[in-house]
Design a protein around this motif. Structure first.
Motif, mmCIF file in Angstrom:
data_model
loop_
_atom_site.group_PDB
_atom_site.id
_atom_site.type_symbol
_atom_site.label_atom_id
_atom_site.label_comp_id
_atom_site.label_asym_id
_atom_site.label_seq_id
_atom_site.Cartn_x
_atom_site.Cartn_y
_atom_site.Cartn_z
ATOM 1 N N PRO A 160 -9.217 5.520 1.321
ATOM 2 C CA PRO A 160 -10.620 5.074 1.318
ATOM 3 C C PRO A 160 -11.139 4.902 -0.097
ATOM 4 O O PRO A 160 -10.596 5.470 -1.050
ATOM 5 C CB PRO A 160 -11.348 6.204 2.053
ATOM 6 N N THR A 161 -12.199 4.134 -0.237
ATOM 7 C CA THR A 161 -12.789 3.899 -1.556
ATOM 8 C C THR A 161 -13.492 5.157 -2.053
ATOM 9 O O THR A 161 -13.758 6.098 -1.298
ATOM 10 C CB THR A 161 -13.807 2.759 -1.491
ATOM 11 N N PHE A 210 -16.523 5.401 -2.832
ATOM 12 C CA PHE A 210 -17.816 5.522 -2.152
ATOM 13 C C PHE A 210 -17.676 6.327 -0.851
ATOM 14 O O PHE A 210 -18.483 7.215 -0.568
ATOM 15 C CB PHE A 210 -18.381 4.132 -1.835
ATOM 16 N N THR A 211 -16.649 6.013 -0.079
ATOM 17 C CA THR A 211 -16.439 6.710 1.193
ATOM 18 C C THR A 211 -16.119 8.178 0.965
ATOM 19 O O THR A 211 -16.642 9.060 1.657
ATOM 20 C CB THR A 211 -15.298 6.041 1.979
ATOM 21 N N ILE A 212 -15.253 8.446 -0.005
ATOM 22 C CA ILE A 212 -14.890 9.833 -0.314
ATOM 23 C C ILE A 212 -16.120 10.628 -0.734
ATOM 24 O O ILE A 212 -16.347 11.755 -0.271
ATOM 25 C CB ILE A 212 -13.827 9.871 -1.425
ATOM 26 N N PHE A 256 -19.265 9.949 -0.004
ATOM 27 C CA PHE A 256 -20.186 10.121 1.119
ATOM 28 C C PHE A 256 -19.731 11.260 2.025
ATOM 29 O O PHE A 256 -20.558 12.065 2.492
ATOM 30 C CB PHE A 256 -20.304 8.826 1.922
ATOM 31 N N TRP A 257 -18.432 11.352 2.281
ATOM 32 C CA TRP A 257 -17.937 12.446 3.117
ATOM 33 C C TRP A 257 -18.082 13.793 2.417
ATOM 34 O O TRP A 257 -18.255 14.826 3.084
ATOM 35 C CB TRP A 257 -16.486 12.197 3.514
ATOM 36 N N SER A 265 -20.891 -1.654 -9.108
ATOM 37 C CA SER A 265 -20.347 -0.582 -8.279
ATOM 38 C C SER A 265 -20.304 0.733 -9.037
ATOM 39 O O SER A 265 -20.544 1.805 -8.468
ATOM 40 C CB SER A 265 -18.938 -0.950 -7.785
ATOM 41 N N ILE A 309 -22.334 4.013 -7.883
ATOM 42 C CA ILE A 309 -21.555 5.188 -7.513
ATOM 43 C C ILE A 309 -22.099 6.444 -8.187
ATOM 44 O O ILE A 309 -21.935 7.555 -7.684
ATOM 45 C CB ILE A 309 -20.060 4.985 -7.860
ATOM 46 N N VAL A 361 -24.699 7.637 -5.783
ATOM 47 C CA VAL A 361 -24.066 8.176 -4.580
ATOM 48 C C VAL A 361 -23.474 9.556 -4.862
ATOM 49 O O VAL A 361 -23.651 10.494 -4.093
ATOM 50 C CB VAL A 361 -22.970 7.216 -4.070
ATOM 51 N N THR A 371 -4.452 5.110 -6.477
ATOM 52 C CA THR A 371 -5.839 4.823 -6.108
ATOM 53 C C THR A 371 -6.617 4.185 -7.256
ATOM 54 O O THR A 371 -7.775 3.810 -7.080
ATOM 55 C CB THR A 371 -6.555 6.110 -5.665
#
Length: 504
Positions: free
Chosen positions: A14-15, A17-19, A21-22, A361, A365, A368, A461
């Motif tokens: 995952p990007t 951003f996803t990491i 957010f989780w 981005s 980030i 975020v 990554t």
């Protein structure tokens, strides 16, 4: 199972951003489990050790989770927003976009390559230093991909291989990032989060840069000399014919470059901009109370009747700059580049906006990632986690503490390959832990950026690394095999260097 089905279920990392957010979600869940707490603070706003106490629980819900990135950008009563950092990132992106509009950076590198034909070892050393400086000062990374197909034919024509070109270009920027001096995306961002000047610890980081860049140079030259003497020693020798067909075209092998007078002026402004930024960020009076030249000069300018009015009475002296001032610098220098580069207004705005878009981005980030800190602070578990860390660190020598912090950053960097995301997600807590362990915040910044630079040199990554290796036709397995010894050496050097800093 068909090939299409296999592709459908193939795991993709995952990007960032996803990491992130989780991680926000995880922190929100922890606010339901971990007791809430708080510390007393001193007049400077720093937490006071030994004053932890429990407070009423503040569990965070779905609304809080989705509001966290927004609050992380604009701030609230518990967390400082990241808007100043994000704006700076966007403006420096615009500045680089305007510089790139003139082709000065690209053509400057081409000139160096062209003039070094027949002196390839000197070329290797020169380019390693330049790309490492780029990584150390302004976060050079993805923009170097264009140089891979340019340099690879040159290296192959004198008996080297694509690994050498990939190392000279991409690995050098990662080594520079490992020892960032004033890189706004690592040093600047991490320093801003923990509330110290990015110039703090500059001398030690400069020493580390010299050491690690020297190590990389020796490593690359040793390999290059070995495969030139015996081509079968190349780790990609089995692809020799394929690489010759792919890279050794008449056009590439004779590629030359030239630089115009306009581009020379642009490069001068480019260098001057980063030079002024360094002068502005270094806390001169903190280093030596008698070094007040810039403060005296600034006072003279702003108090001179006509000159002070023209310049502006709120001008800040070099040595006392922070994100607002360096953002102004890059914005102003963008206009200067427009003037010396003879760029028309529309082309200037297009280039500036495009440059901002390239780093959008990164700017987002930051907000975020700051959302993690928002949830922790609003849920009042930050102090509790710090208290756990304080108890576990009590009595731990500074050396083992900073090594543990470095290893922590290394492990987390694999999950968050974005250096800015990693800083925003971790430095708030780690900076406070450093305070508890009586370690200067600049040392914690050095631990973070050393880990980030080290990991982005090998992790799949990291998009810029994937791109460079793809362009050079080098597989990850080969890259890992080739870099293994160097990574171990750099890891050990970083640990020793960090320990030495804690003893000074």
């Amino acid at each position: 199972m068909t090939n299409k089905t296999k592709k459908r279920f193939r795991f993709q990392m995952p990007t960032a951003f996803t990491i992130l957010f989780w991680l926000i979600v995880l922190m929100a869940v922890l606010t339901w489990v971990i007791p809430a707490g708080a510390y007393q603070t001193n007049s400077a706003g720093q937490l006071t050790t030994g004053t932890y106490h429990t407070v009423k629980s503040q569990p965070q819900g779905i609304w809080n989770v989705f509001m966290a990135p927004i609050t992380g950008m604009i701030g609230n009563q518990h967390t400082v927003g990241a808007i100043d950092i994000s704006l700076f990132i966007l403006v420096i992106g615009g500045f680089l976009g305007v510089v790139n509009q003139t082709g000065a950076l690209d053509d400057g590198i081409k000139v160096i390559v062209d003039k070094s034909r027949g002196h390839e070892k000197r070329l290797i050393v020169t380019l390693i230093i330049l790309f490492s400086l780029g990584g150390s000062t302004y976060g050079m990374g993805e923009e170097t991909l264009a140089f891979v197909p340019l340099l690879t034919p040159v290296m192959m024509s004198v008996g080297y291989d694509p690994i050498v070109s990939a190392a000279v270009i991409m690995l050098s920027t990662r080594v520079g990032d490992l020892a960032s001096t004033v890189n706004p995306f690592t040093t600047g961002l991490a320093s801003g989060i923990i509330g110290i000047s990015p110039g703090r610890g500059l001398l030690s980081r400069l020493i580390l840069w010299v050491i690690v860049t020297g190590i990389e140079t020796w490593y690359v030259l040793h390999y290059a000399s070995k495969i030139k003497a015996d081509p079968t020693k190349s780790l990609v020798y089995h692809l020799r014919e394929e690489n010759e067909r792919r890279f050794m075209t008449a056009t590439n092998s004779k590629a030359t470059g030239s630089i115009t007078k306009v581009q020379r002026r642009v490069l001068l402004v480019f260098a001057l901009t980063f030079g002024i930024m360094i002068l502005g960020l270094v806390p001169w009076t903190s280093i030596n109370a008698h070094w007040t030249f810039f403060e005296s000069l600034n006072h003279l300018i702003v108090t001179t009747p006509i000159l002070g009015t023209i310049v502006g009475h709120k001008m800040v002296a070099l040595g006392s700059w922070y994100f607002n001032e360096i953002t102004l610098l890059f914005f102003f220098m963008s206009v200067v580049v427009m003037a010396v580069g003879h760029i028309r207004e529309k082309a200037f705005m297009d280039a500036f906006i495009k440059g901002m878009q390239d780093l959008l981005s990164v700017a987002i980030i930051v907000g975020v990632a700051r959302g993690i800190q928002v949830v922790m602070n609003d849920g009042k578990i930050t102090a509790t986690l710090l208290h756990y860390g304080e108890k576990s660190l009590t009595g731990m020598p500074k050396g083992p503490f900073i090594i543990c912090a470095f290893i922590f950053f290394v492990l987390l960097a694999f999950l968050i390959p974005s250096t800015s995301g990693l800083a925003a997600a971790t430095m708030g807590v780690m900076g406070s832990l450093a305070h508890f362990a009586h370690i200067d915040g600049s040392i914690m910044v050095s631990a973070y950026q050393s880990a980030a630079g080290l990991v982005t040199a090998i992790t799949p990554t990291a998009g810029m690394l994937v791109g460079a290796l793809t362009l050079a036709n080098v597989s990850f397995s080969v890259w890992w095999r080739w870099t293994a010894k160097l990574i171990v050496i750099l890891f050990c050097v970083s640990c020793v260097f960090l320990v030495i800093l804690t003893l000074l």
